[in-house]
Scaffold this motif. Structure first.
Motif, PDB file in Angstrom:
ATOM      1  N   PHE A 291     -13.507  -5.497   7.624  1.00 48.17           N
ATOM      2  CA  PHE A 291     -13.079  -4.891   6.362  1.00 48.17           C
ATOM      3  C   PHE A 291     -11.870  -3.968   6.596  1.00 48.17           C
ATOM      4  N   LEU A 292     -11.974  -3.124   7.607  1.00 45.43           N
ATOM      5  CA  LEU A 292     -10.903  -2.155   7.851  1.00 45.43           C
ATOM      6  C   LEU A 292      -9.629  -2.833   8.334  1.00 45.43           C
ATOM      7  N   GLU A 293      -9.788  -3.864   9.147  1.00 47.92           N
ATOM      8  CA  GLU A 293      -8.605  -4.578   9.623  1.00 47.92           C
ATOM      9  C   GLU A 293      -7.847  -5.206   8.450  1.00 47.92           C
ATOM     10  N   GLU A 294      -8.611  -5.764   7.529  1.00 42.93           N
ATOM     11  CA  GLU A 294      -7.997  -6.369   6.333  1.00 42.93           C
ATOM     12  C   GLU A 294      -7.289  -5.298   5.489  1.00 42.93           C
ATOM     13  N   LEU A 295      -7.955  -4.173   5.330  1.00 39.69           N
ATOM     14  CA  LEU A 295      -7.359  -3.072   4.563  1.00 39.69           C
ATOM     15  C   LEU A 295      -6.063  -2.600   5.218  1.00 39.69           C
ATOM     16  N   LEU A 296      -6.081  -2.451   6.537  1.00 40.29           N
ATOM     17  CA  LEU A 296      -4.885  -1.985   7.253  1.00 40.29           C
ATOM     18  C   LEU A 296      -3.761  -3.014   7.164  1.00 40.29           C
ATOM     19  N   TRP A 297      -4.138  -4.284   7.220  1.00 43.10           N
ATOM     20  CA  TRP A 297      -3.111  -5.342   7.119  1.00 43.10           C
ATOM     21  C   TRP A 297      -2.369  -5.234   5.785  1.00 43.10           C
ATOM     22  N   PHE A 298      -3.123  -5.153   4.710  1.00 43.39           N
ATOM     23  CA  PHE A 298      -2.493  -5.057   3.388  1.00 43.39           C
ATOM     24  C   PHE A 298      -1.721  -3.748   3.232  1.00 43.39           C
ATOM     25  N   THR A 299      -2.262  -2.683   3.784  1.00 43.85           N
ATOM     26  CA  THR A 299      -1.595  -1.379   3.671  1.00 43.85           C
ATOM     27  C   THR A 299      -0.265  -1.414   4.408  1.00 43.85           C
ATOM     28  N   GLU A 300      -0.284  -1.890   5.647  1.00 44.96           N
ATOM     29  CA  GLU A 300       0.947  -1.894   6.428  1.00 44.96           C
ATOM     30  C   GLU A 300       1.968  -2.875   5.838  1.00 44.96           C
TER      31      GLU A 300
END
Ligand SMILES: Cc1cc2nc3c(=O)[nH]c(=O)nc-3n(C[C@H](O)[C@H](O)[C@H](O)COP(=O)(O)O)c2cc1C
Length: 169
Positions: A146-155
Motif C-alpha cells: 500500500f505504501l509503495e503504491e502511495l509513494l509511487w503516485f506521490t513522487e
C-alpha cells in the motif's frame, strides 16, 4: 503507517485529526468564508500544501462518516491531482469495502487521485495489541504494498508538477 512512511526517508508526514479541527456544519465553502477560524485556515493550509493525503476512515452504515463528507465539502481545489491513500476500518470482516468505494467515488469526482491499492482493516477490535501493533502478520506485507503504491503516485505527481513549473527537468 506514519512511522513506516517516515522510515522510508522519502517523505515527511503529519497527522490531521478532524476532531481537533472541529469544522462547523457546512454553510459555505472555505473559499467563500470571509473570516475563517484559525483552526480552519490552518487545516486548509496543511491540506493545500500536502503532496498526498492518507484518509483513515471507519465504516459507518456501509458508508463513511458524515464528519468526513462535511470536511470534503468545505474544500475542493486543495484536492486536485492529489494522490489519496484510503485506509478503511471496520468492525466486520469486510474491512469497510463499501466505505472505500464511496470515498474513491467522491475523491475522484473532486479531482483527486485515489490510488488503486487499498488497505482494509477488518475486525479492528481484535486486530491490534495495546501498543497498536498488528496481530495479523499479513498486515506487514499489505502495508508495504500500500505504501509503495502511495509513494509511487506521490513522487510521480510531484515530479510532474516540478517539470511543469520548470524546476525539475
Ligand atoms: C454509527 C456506526 C455505524 C457502523 N457501521 C458499521 C458498518 O456498516 N460496518 C462495519 O463493519 N462496522 C460498522 N461500525 C463499526 C465501526 O466501523 C468500528 O467501530 C470502527 O471501525 C471503529 O471506529 P469508532 O472508534 O468510530 O467506533 C459502525 C460503527 C458505528 C458507530
Amino acid at each position: 503507517m506514519k512511522k513506516r512512511l517516515e522510515e522510508t526517508g522519502r517523505v515527511e508526514t503529519e497527522i490531521l485529526d478532524l476532531r481537533e479541527v472541529d469544522l462547523p456544519m457546512l454553510e459555505e465553502r472555505f473559499r467563500n468564508i470571509e473570516n475563517p477560524s484559525d483552526r480552519m485556515a490552518d487545516f486548509q493550509r496543511r491540506i493545500a500544501a500536502a503532496d498526498a493525503l492518507v484518509v483513515v476512515s471507519p465504516e459507518y452504515n456501509h458508508g463513511y462518516p458524515a464528519v468526513l463528507k462535511n470536511m470534503f465539502d468545505h474544500f475542493l481545489p486543495e484536492f486536485r491531482r492529489k494522490p489519496i491513500g484510503i485506509i478503511t476500518v471496520s468492525a466486520g470482516s469486510l474491512g469497510g469495502i463499501d466505505c472505500l468505494g464511496q470515498l474513491r467515488h467522491v475523491t475522484l469526482w473532486m479531482g483527486a487521485l485515489p490510488i488503486p491499492a487499498a488497505f482494509p482493516v477488518t475486525k479492528v477490535a481484535e486486530s491490534f495489541d495495546e501498543e497498536g501493533r498488528a496481530l495479523d502478520p499479513s498486515y506487514e506485507r499489505r502495508s508495504e504494498r500500500f505504501l509503495e503504491e502511495l509513494l509511487w503516485f506521490t513522487e510521480a505527481t510531484v515530479r510532474q508538477r516540478q517539470q511543469e513549473n520548470g524546476a525539475g527537468g
